[in-house]
Every structure is written in structure tokens, then in C-alpha cells.
Design an enzyme around this catalytic site. Sequence first.
Site, PDB file in Angstrom:
ATOM      1  N   GLU A 113       0.792  -1.226   0.000  1.00 55.35           N
ATOM      2  CA  GLU A 113       0.000   0.000   0.000  1.00 55.35           C
ATOM      3  C   GLU A 113       0.831   1.286   0.000  1.00 55.35           C
ATOM      4  OE1 GLU A 113      -3.464   0.337  -0.087  1.00 55.35           O
ATOM      5  OE2 GLU A 113      -3.332  -1.786  -0.631  1.00 55.35           O
ATOM      6  N   SER A 391     -53.329 -23.441  32.606  1.00 51.63           N
ATOM      7  CA  SER A 391     -53.153 -24.397  33.706  1.00 51.63           C
ATOM      8  C   SER A 391     -51.694 -24.620  34.080  1.00 51.63           C
ATOM      9  CB  SER A 391     -53.793 -25.737  33.343  1.00 51.63           C
ATOM     10  OG  SER A 391     -55.202 -25.604  33.264  1.00 51.63           O
TER      11      SER A 391
END
Length: 641
Positions: A113, A391
Site C-alpha cells: 500500500e 393451567s
Amino acid sequence: MAKIEQVLESIGAMRQGRTGRFSRGVRRGLYGIFDLTAMTAVLALVVLIYIRFYGEWVIDHRADALQAASSAVIEDRTGTAVWRASLPEGGYREVASAAEIPLLVKQAFIGTEDRRYALHEGIDYTGIVRAAAVNVRSGGTAEGGSSITQQLARNVYLTLDQTWMRKLNEASIALALERHYVKDEILTMYLNEIYMGRGQYGIKAASRRYFGTAELNRLELWQIAILAGIPKAPSAYNPVDDPERAAGRAKVVLGLMAEQGVITAAEADAAAVRAAAYEAPQQSVVDAAGTAAYAAAALREAARKTGLPEEQLRGGGYRIETGLDAAAQAALTGVFAEDAYFPPDMGGQQTEAAMVVVDHRDGEVRALAGGRNGDGAGLNRAVDMKRQPGSAFKPIIAYGPALESGRFSPDSVLPDVLQTYGGYSPRNVGGVYRGSLTMTEALTRSINSPAVWLLNQTGISQAIEFAARLGIELGSEDEHLAIALGGLHEGVSPLQLAQAYSVIANGGTFRSAHFVRSVTDAQGQEIYRFDPEAESRPAMSAWTSAALAFMLRNAVAEGTGQAARIPNRIVGGKTGTVALAMKEVSQAANRDVWFAGFTPEWTAAVWMGFDRTDSGHYLTVPGSAAAGLFSAAMGKMLAGR
């Protein structure tokens, strides 16, 4: 003669006038050049001042921008990373310290780079001239001239707009960065900031994604070359999307490294061969099966326990250790992916479900399904949704308090007759009344009348206090006998119901159901740890716990919970069914169905229903459907244990 002299004078005057005009023109031109020069000098001075001070201002006022956000990592109970949080702007990042980055990695990126990185002060003028010359010869943009420092400035502070002002700002910030930081610091920030394709930011996240490891010192030369080749075109050169192009780019990187004397030509050739044989890891940590909903719940809990905003946790590099059992979670996710385990869809909508599994021995949540899509992005029904439990609430609000009072036992005979309590007349399903039966038989068959009678005998206030000890807080709106059948004002979540049942399975000791074991910040400092002593307490007597567990095992062995049975394993639990009760639909239509139960190892709660129940969207199955899902999921999760 006089006329001749007059002519000559006229000619002289004309020449003098022309000379004067010429002189004035020259002077004006010189003045213009001077003005232009002065304006250019002033403009240049302004530009130089701007370049000198703009970057300084940006860094002074936005210094925190250089602290790269790092994705939070969720770890399972073994310490293995199983999920990473996406950053606010999208994507994932793991920040690496300078010491974590091997010299060869740094050399590869510099050589590819910005080969003159050590020589310039933020702007590589020689590189710019060289790139311009190459581009002119090629007739395109074969090379760029931006230094690593300029790329860092652009990535952190600027946009990608190709304007002169953006380039000027980039240069100013780059020069300021070089004044504030040493080269190694800038390079480290760059390597953590750079986009590496596939939603990965920084080399550490990219290394994990492409090679299955975030330990950069374990990277081989060919892997380093692939990574160093990605920034030029992340979508094209990442090895998952295009391994052939990535290998070709890696070969270029290796050639540059050999040319610069970092490696030998033989090493470059050998690494290029390895790069060409790249195979992606089978599974990325980001994609760990079914962990998204669990991770979302863990993040929320971590924010509550630490006092930190959830967004700060997500992007602050925190490591969150949880009680997640990855194998159990994968098994649960697999079951939830099978349509055969769920009631049929209706009215164009998919039936939904949720399940949460708690280890009642320590309170850790082992697995969770927040819905059938499993992505964790929407409603987490296991944690956030509250519904009437039917229940399934009887053991918590009626049978448990009655046993704890010392006035009743599993063998106590209870009345089973139609009774009215101040205008409230609970009815048995099918209108059948047996006159009397034992408490165990009443719970096993899930008969309504005895449960309401028990609650009335024990007292609503005592029952509500008992439920609170199991982790379910009820309000003043719930001070009525209908809660014996699960008729709650707000309802409960699957996590709350599992928490309550876990007390029964754990000998009467409440252990707070939790996701998070510990939270560690980016510097390795532990800022939170679950305290088991502070989060545990006696909630019911060991005798009450044993009696309830016995009756619930009987309900699975002989009663309404038979679909929850698991071969070669003891199971206790209770179904819950909430009727829709709308005149325009069948009496068999149900709003919600539940099962909450336990094995010797784990407790779980299952819910099924529609997110929005109405005359066109309801269940046609009883609680046994939820019990069946419990059996299938728990059977697979516990297989081999």
C-alpha cells in the site's frame, strides 16, 4: 516650410500618443501580473494555513474517532466466541493492539500500500508523481497515490467523494496525524480501520472470517499475502467471494515483498501455491447457528447489570461470557427449523413458538428460541412476550402455596364440584365433576374446580407472595381467584415460567435465571460477574418442592403431559391451554398453549400461538402440542449427556 513643420509635429504627436498608450498598456499588464501573483501568493498562504490548522482542529475535536469501535463478542459456557455484535454503521471489527500484529503483516501491508511509508510525513509526493506518470502512460488510474496515513484520514474522518476539498482535507489531516502519532501507531490504527470485505473491518476480524483465527501470530505467509491484497478492492479480492482472484492478488503482493527483500523468491512461490488452494472455514463466528436471539438477550442483560448503554457495549470491544451451551442451542435451533413440530398456519400467518432452557442447578440459561425465524432481530418471544399461562400456572399459584401452608399433601382429598365464589363460577372442561379426588389426581388431570378451591382455602395474598418468591410478581389487578387457572392481568414470559419451575426442580432454592456470567472490557478488565450467592435464596421448603415434583412427574407419566415424555429420562411438567372464547369460532379454538417442565438437568418452558390472535388466527391444538415440542427439543439437547 511651415506646413511641413506642422505635419512633422502632428506625426510626432501621434507617435508620442501611441508610445504613451503602449506604455500604459504595459504598465496595466504588469500591474495585472503583479495582482495575480499577489492573489496567488495570498491564496497559497491561505491554503497552507488551512492545511496546517484544519487537520489539527479535526484531531483535537474528534480524537475519539481514532478509537476504532470493536464488536462485542458473546462467548459460550466454554469460553468459545459464538457471536459478534454488528457495529452501529454495520459490519464487524475486532481491534488488535500493536503488539498483536506481527512484523511480517506490517511489512506486507506497507510494501503493498505505501512502500515509502517510513520516509514521508503523511503525504508521499514522490509516490504521487510516480502514480500520475503511470496513470498517464496507462490512460487510466492504474495506481493511486494515497499514503497509508491519507487512507486512515479518509476512512476515519472523510467520505469517498472525489473532490478537491476532500483531497485537501485528507492531506491536512494526514499531516496532522503524523505530527501527533508515531508511525507504528498510525499503522496500527490503519490496520484496525481498513475495510476487508464481507462486512469485516480490520485485519483481526478479517483473519477470523477468512482463516478461522483471530490470533495474528498464527498466520502463515500465504494468508498474510491474501489479507494484504484485499484493501485494493475488498469485494473482488476477498477469498470467500472470489478465491481465484484473491490468489492472483496475493501473488502480486508476494512478488512485491520479494522485490523489496522482505522474503525470498522461493518463499513467494511456495506461498502463492498455498494461496491458490484456499478453502474458506466451514462456519464463521458471526453465523453460529441460532445464537442471535440468545445474544440479544445477553446484551440487554449485560447493559442492565453494568449500567452501560447497549450501543456502547455493542461497539466497545466488550467480551460477554454466558452460560450458553452451543451444542444444545444448535439442537434447539434444528428442531425449530422443522415445520412438523408446529401447529398448522392459519390465515396466511405462521404459528409462532418460543422456548427457553435453564439449568436449574446454577440458573444459567443454556439455550433459547425467541421465535421460529431464530434471527434475534425481531420480537424475542422467550423473554419479551407475556401471555396467559393457563393451567401451567396451577402449580405456582394454587398447589405450591397449599402444600407450603402445611395443611395439604399430595394425598389430600379435594372437592370437585361446581361452586360459586362471590359471583365467580369456575367450570371444568367438558362440564364433568367427580365429587372428590386427591390433589395428585387433580393436578395430573388438570381439573379446574379443585385448583380454585385450593387457592380460596390458602388465601390469595399468601399465594401471590409464594409466586413472588419464585420470580413472578403479580399486581393488585391479579387479586382474584381466576389466577388459579392462569387468568393473569399481564401474563408471563416463557423465561419467567421456566424460572418458577426451576425452583421446583432445584429442591426449593431460587437461583436467578441469567444469561451473563461476566463482562470484560476491551482492556481485559472484568467489570461485572454474576454473584451466585447474592442471586440465590430459599423459596419453598424442600418438602413442598419434592411434593410438587412428584405430582408433576405423575402428570407427565399418566396425565395431560404425556407428550412430554423422553425415553430413558425422568420428566415432570404441566401443560397449559388458554381458550379463545369467541362466539364466532369453535369452542376448541385456543389462544395459547404451554408446557413447562424439567428433567434432572434442565428446566424449560414452551409457548405456542400467534403473535396476534383473532377470529382468523387461532390454534386448533391443545397443550399436548407444546409438550411434544418440549420432548423433541429436550431429547435432542440432552442426547448423550
